[in-house]
Enzyme design. Structure first.
Site: not given
Ligand code: NDP
Length: 480
Positions: A150, A248, A282, A461
């Site tokens: 995002n 996070e 988020c 963080e």
């Molecule tokens: P995901 O959990 O799908 O992915 C996040 C990252 O983790 C990506 O790089 C993804 O790779 C990777 N990933 C996915 N599966 C695995 C695994 N099994 N092992 C290791 N890494 C993995 O989230 P999104 O990318 O869809 O992001 C949206 C989410 O992030 C929302 O829920 C949002 O709320 C949250 N978010 C939280 C924030 C916070 O500060 N709390 C800030 C911003 C977002 P790939 O994309 O290649 O699958």
């Protein structure tokens, strides 16, 4: 077709498997580059390089390390236009947003931690007549940083910068959905003089290369931002290996509006807190609770202004909303709008996909959507949608507003609008959230702790919290 490359041991290289997969441009729905499909072999090579680099990087003086990271920050700044265009194209966000928020913040992240490390100190505890304790904080070694799509470079650098500043070597993976600016970062690292192996950037799927990072026995800490389900999986996998974890995760933030607020300020900010980055932040407030005497006035003004917000292709300077990040995400968000209708919600504006003219006719656009009439307990109000969709709900008492706000499994952020100081303190204090803004939204000071409670994550963080996470404390006692 351009092939992105991994960045390992200071050089760009193809994935060991030589396999690639498609990178889509959300604005057009077309494939525009290819992403390395990295796997455990790439992680092994990156860890080898990082282990070799660790004594060099951690042994450098703080001043030297700081200078290199400042140069990295300046390197991004010098390539501002290139990064802005790349981020906007890869993610679908309006270019104006990438230019004002994403890339400047990536610059700040490196600059902030490059200089923070010069002031980072550890504790000493004197025991009268007994002796003195002093604490050392040393870098952990090789650490993993995994970030979402995002705010791609913004969140990628938010992890990498403190990890590097603290003296660690990093294996980093951006989301497969938005790899481009992380790919560009390699060049900047080379130009800044970052020693080879200190920062390694691997592209590919979460399930394959992300998982390999999480499971690698030599990667001692994982800093992850992403969805709650993925966070749960990472905790389950890395926990038994006793890795340090910072998670996070998702949010379903409440925006509580009292009738005594500054109406215009609240309205304009609420439009941003609802729909900035197509609602894919988020910290966006997706559940809006309004004190009943203000409800109708708010509803009318909010719907009227939001229905005029321009949804357009990212390069359009008038675009208020661009494309959402992917086809599957668009379909997920649209399915939640259908669910809201099934649950009895009335769509006041939006509620549908937007089709632009060629060449954007297959892009992933959704009209900003406002829904009313839903129970606070329904799925639409409990599950994270992460798109341009908000619900509005009236409340009668402060207790009721807090009860509804605190009813979800999440607890990342919250917003409170009131001119009553005592109430502001009280409500902020009682919100189940790691971050609360009063009469504001998304004002960020990089020194403050950042993170959520409940299913929104573990750890914090930002500022010293990040530097503490990326170091290992040791206490040494000397008898007097
Ligand atoms: P995901 O959990 O799908 O992915 C996040 C990252 O983790 C990506 O790089 C993804 O790779 C990777 N990933 C996915 N599966 C695995 C695994 N099994 N092992 C290791 N890494 C993995 O989230 P999104 O990318 O869809 O992001 C949206 C989410 O992030 C929302 O829920 C949002 O709320 C949250 N978010 C939280 C924030 C916070 O500060 N709390 C800030 C911003 C977002 P790939 O994309 O290649 O699958």
């Amino acid at each position: 077709m351009e092939k992105l490359q991994n960045f390992v041991n200071g050089v760009y290289c193809p994935p060991v498997s030589a396999k690639y997969f498609d990178n889509f441009e959300p604005a057009t729905g077309e494939v525009y580059s290819l992403i390395p499909d990295s796997d455990t072999q790439d992680v092994d090579a990156a860890v080898d390089a990082a282990e070799k680099a660790f004594p060099i990087w951690s042994g450098m003086s703080l001043e030297e390390r700081s200078k290199i990271l400042v140069r990295l920050s300046e390197g991004i700044e010098n390539r501002m236009d290139e990064f802005v265009e790349a981020e906007s194209r890869d993610n679908g966000k309006p270019m104006s947003l990438a230019a004002h928020v994403d890339i400047p913040r990536a610059v700040s992240n490196f600059h902030f931690f490059a200089t923070a490390i010069l002031h980072f100190a550890s504790e000493s505890h004197y025991m009268e007549g007994v002796g003195v304790n002093y604490t050392t904080r040393k870098p952990i070694g090789v650490v993993g940083c995994i970030s979402p799509w995002n705010l791609p470079l913004y969140l990628f650098s938010w992890k990498i910068a403190p990890a590097l500043a603290a003296g660690n070597c990093v294996i980093a993976k951006p989301s497969e959905v938005t790899p481009y600016t992380a790919y560009l970062l390699g060049k900047v690292a080379q130009e800044a003089g970052l020693p080879p192996g200190v920062l390694n950037i691997l592209h590919g799927t979460g399930a394959q290369v992300g998982d390999a990072i999480v499971k690698h026995p030599k990667i001692k800490a994982i800093s992850f931002t992403g969805g709650t389900k993925t966070g749960e999986y990472i905790a389950r996998t890395a926990g038994p290996m006793f890795k340090k974890l910072s998670l996070e995760l998702g949010g379903k933030n409440a925006n509580i509006i009292f009738a005594d607020c500054d109406f215009e300020d609240m309205l304009n900010t609420t439009i941003r807190s609802s729909f900035a980055n197509q609602g894919q932040i988020c910290l966006c407030g997706s559940r809006i609770f309004i004190e009943r005497p203000l409800y109708e006035k708010f509803k009318q003004a909010f719907v009227e202004k939001v229905s005029r917000s321009k949804v357009s292709f990212p390069m359009d300077p008038a675009a208020k909303l661009g494309a959402v990040v992917s086809k599957s995400h668009m379909e997920k968000v649209l399915s939640y709008i259908e669910l809201a209708k099934e649950e009895g919600g009335a769509v006041l504006t939006g509620g549908h996909r937007v089709y632009l003219e060629a060449p954007y006719e297959n892009g992933y656009y959704i009209a900003p959507t406002i829904i009313e009439g839903l129970a606070y307990t329904c799925r639409t109000n409990q599950e994270e949608i992460f798109g341009p969709v908000v619900t509005i709900t009236p409340f009668d008492t402060e207790e009721e507003a807090l009860m509804m706000a605190n009813s979800t499994e999440y607890g990342l952020a919250g917003t409170v609008w009131t001119s009553n100081l005592k109430r502001a303190h009280r409500v902020a204090d009682n919100l189940h959230a790691g971050i609360v803004w009063v009469n504001a939204w998304l004002v960020r000071d990089l020194r403050t702790p950042f993170g959520g409670v409940k299913s929104s994550g573990v750890g914090r963080e930002g500022g010293w919290e990040a530097l503490r996470f990326f170091t290992e404390a040791k206490n040494i006692f000397i008898k007097s």
